[in-house]
Design a protein around this motif. Structure first.
Motif, PDB file in Angstrom:
ATOM      1  N   SER A   1      -2.560   1.152   5.120  1.00  0.00           N
ATOM      2  CA  SER A   1      -3.052  -0.130   5.690  1.00  0.00           C
ATOM      3  C   SER A   1      -4.667   0.237   5.498  1.00  0.00           C
ATOM      4  CB  SER A   1      -3.590  -1.136   6.085  1.00  0.00           C
ATOM      5  OG  SER A   1      -1.993  -2.527   5.947  1.00  0.00           O
TER       6      SER A   1
ATOM      7  N   TYR B   1       1.014  -1.173   0.524  1.00  0.00           N
ATOM      8  CA  TYR B   1      -0.016  -0.064  -0.028  1.00  0.00           C
ATOM      9  C   TYR B   1       1.119   1.088  -0.287  1.00  0.00           C
ATOM     10  CZ  TYR B   1      -3.621  -3.676   1.827  1.00  0.00           C
ATOM     11  OH  TYR B   1      -4.170  -4.790   1.730  1.00  0.00           O
TER      12      TYR B   1
ATOM     13  N   THR C   1      -3.381  -7.171   7.760  1.00  0.00           N
ATOM     14  CA  THR C   1      -3.025  -5.888   8.423  1.00  0.00           C
ATOM     15  C   THR C   1      -4.276  -4.892   8.027  1.00  0.00           C
ATOM     16  OG1 THR C   1      -1.678  -5.454   6.899  1.00  0.00           O
ATOM     17  CG2 THR C   1      -0.993  -5.695   8.530  1.00  0.00           C
TER      18      THR C   1
ATOM     19  N   ALA D   1      -0.210  -6.425  -0.874  1.00  0.00           N
ATOM     20  CA  ALA D   1      -1.328  -5.478  -0.866  1.00  0.00           C
ATOM     21  C   ALA D   1      -2.431  -5.403  -2.301  1.00  0.00           C
ATOM     22  CB  ALA D   1      -0.826  -4.211  -0.998  1.00  0.00           C
TER      23      ALA D   1
END
Length: 515
Positions: A291, A120, A227, A198
């Motif tokens: 995140s 991210y 996460t 991600a």
């Protein structure tokens, strides 16, 4: 209406043309595949639109050349990405790229939409390893890649701005696919997402987001990170990042900070997150400053809760992870083969689930040394168990899921990387000889690597076409999964010890644990 940029004349007329909602586009033909690059799907998120939800793109007059990737969004400093972003020209960050073996509104081909990873913090669709030509040509599918905002531009918590702007960019790209992909030969009713790291976390989020409902019917989530932040944690991290610039995390303050400065501030906080361990917990030990945020609006609940509640029961899901997820990350840390007993004990204490997590790993893996324990617990916490739990949540909510694991070791660097994080990406795209994959496959990919890549591409494209990758769906009884290796087999899920250690963990939104 914007005027289309000029391009060199093409008297042969060989370049393919399509008419999208915004206007006419002229692409190129490469190895038998029509390619259109750098098509804007939203207005540039700069000036008054910075930190805003994406706004629909205006159309253009004339024929717009679609020959080059759009500039990447501002990047963090990892892997040299910041320099690539600074060298780019223009601010049309939000663009899509399309590869089609049969452009035209009547082809009705399955559509595979890729969401790249990068923690991210970094990520751009123009990397050579994401070229969709081979996948489109050999698989008979339309491949779409796109840019979305990362780092503070896309995922920073900013007072006065919508949360999860990077996810909103992804929704806007999928809306563009819905409205335009038929012109490129794709079937808007057969859209499959696939993404890694991600990108897989983004797919998990999209499965849980009401705004993404109806935009895709299948999804492949490769190495899903566990996460997802609470608003309190995201706000605390944002405060630390803004303080690096002497600012507050407000729309008014941060709008005045140039994107490279803001990205650099995020890098600075990421480099010293361990000092925040008493407030940020596990993510401080792994330097994860951004995140998706479970904000109650864009993302109402975590993906695991949403799927268990039935949010994805109508989506056909395939979940995968690699055997040695942590190995590459250990190499990047400079600890490969050098993990001390103290470092292993710290990792077990920090990342093991519950109060007895460390003990469970020692008892479950009694012959494992420090290196193995260090990698096992972090592989499980960050990628392996979140991925498995996503499949199990999908099944609990009344849906169907297939599961696979890549166990084939990468031959590059003498084989020390094993089946590491990210190894599946070049195998799925079939790009084994360009960009980053050279580290994994060596200078000349072997016949074994090419054959494995062909099998994985066939599974992914078959799933895109009709929802069957070639092995049984996962269930709580037999737990059958596909192992991709030199000899691929269907067997019971092999990481049973880890599964039992983590079976009661729920992967909640990561809280702020100190004030």
């Amino acid at each position: 209406m914007r005027a289309a940029a000029s391009e060199p004349s093409d008297p042969s007329g060989a370049r393919p043309e399509v008419r999208a909602a915004g206007g006419a586009l002229r692409g190129s033909r490469e190895a038998g595949v029509a390619v259109f690059r750098g098509i804007p799907f939203a207005e540039p998120p700069v000036g008054p639109l910075r930190f805003a939800a994406p706004r629909a793109v205006r159309g253009w007059d004339g024929v717009r050349p679609a020959l080059e990737y759009g500039p990447p969004p501002p990047q963090g400093g990892a892997l040299g990405m910041a320099a690539m972003s600074r060298d780019a020209v223009g601010d049309d960050w939000l663009t899509v790229n399309v590869w089609s073996p049969d452009p035209g509104p009547g082809a009705g081909l399955p559509v595979m939409v890729w969401i790249q990873g990068g923690a991210y913090v970094v990520g751009m669709s123009g990397l050579p390893e994401y070229d969709g030509g081979r996948l489109a040509r050999d698989g008979g599918v339309v491949v779409v890649t796109f840019n979305y905002r990362v780092g503070p531009e896309g995922f920073g918590w900013i007072e006065g701005a919508p949360a999860n702007r990077g996810l909103l960019d992804q929704v806007a790209a999928l809306e563009w696919v819905r409205d335009n992909i038929r012109a490129f030969g794709g079937d808007p009713d057969r859209v499959m997402l696939f993404g890694e790291s991600a990108g897989a976390g983004s797919i998990a989020a999209l499965l849980a987001m009401p705004r993404a409902a109806g935009l895709f019917g299948r999804a492949v989530a490769q190495s899903v990170p566990g996460t997802f932040f609470s608003p309190e944690l995201a706000a605390d991290i944002a405060t630390a990042c803004a303080a690096e610039l002497g600012l507050k995390p407000t729309l008014a303050d941060l709008s005045a900070a140039a994107p490279p400065r803001l990205s650099a501030a995020g890098d600075a906080v990421g480099a010293k997150t361990v000092q925040w361990a008493e407030r940020w917990g596990r993510i401080a030990h792994r330097s994860i400053p951004y995140s998706p945020v479970v904000d109650g609006d864009t993302l109402p609940v975590t993906p695991w809760q949403a799927l268990a509640d039935g949010a994805g029961r109508d989506i056909e899901l395939l979940v995968s992870h690699t055997r040695d997820e942590q190995r590459l990350l250990t190499l990047l840390e400079g600890r490969l083969g050098q993990v001390t007993q103290e470092q292993a004990e710290t990792a077990l204490a920090v990342f093991g689930p519950g109060r007895d997590g460390a003990l469970c790993y020692r008892e479950g893996f009694p012959t494992a040394g420090p290196d193995e324990l260090y990698e096992l617990v972090q592989s499980d916490w960050l990628f392996r168990m979140p991925s498995l739990h996503l499949a199990e949540a999908q099944i609990a909510g009344g849906g169907r899921a297939h599961v696979c694991e890549l166990t084939w070791p990468a031959p590059g660097m003498g084989g020390v990387l094993g089946a590491c994080h990210g190894l599946d990406v070049p195998l799925v795209f079939g790009n084994l000889d360009r960009g980053g994959p050279a580290l994994l496959f060596g200078e000349s990919p072997s016949a074994e690597a090419e054959e494995l890549s062909a099998r994985m591409r066939a599974a992914w494209t078959a799933f895109a076409a009709h929802g069957d990758p070639g092995w049984p769906a996962y269930d709580a009884g037999r737990r059958l999964v596909q192992l991709f290796d030199t000899r691929s087999v269907v067997t019971a899920y092999p990481e049973e010890t880890s599964r039992l250690i983590w079976q009661d963990h729920t992967f909640p939104a990561v809280p702020l644990i100190g004030r």
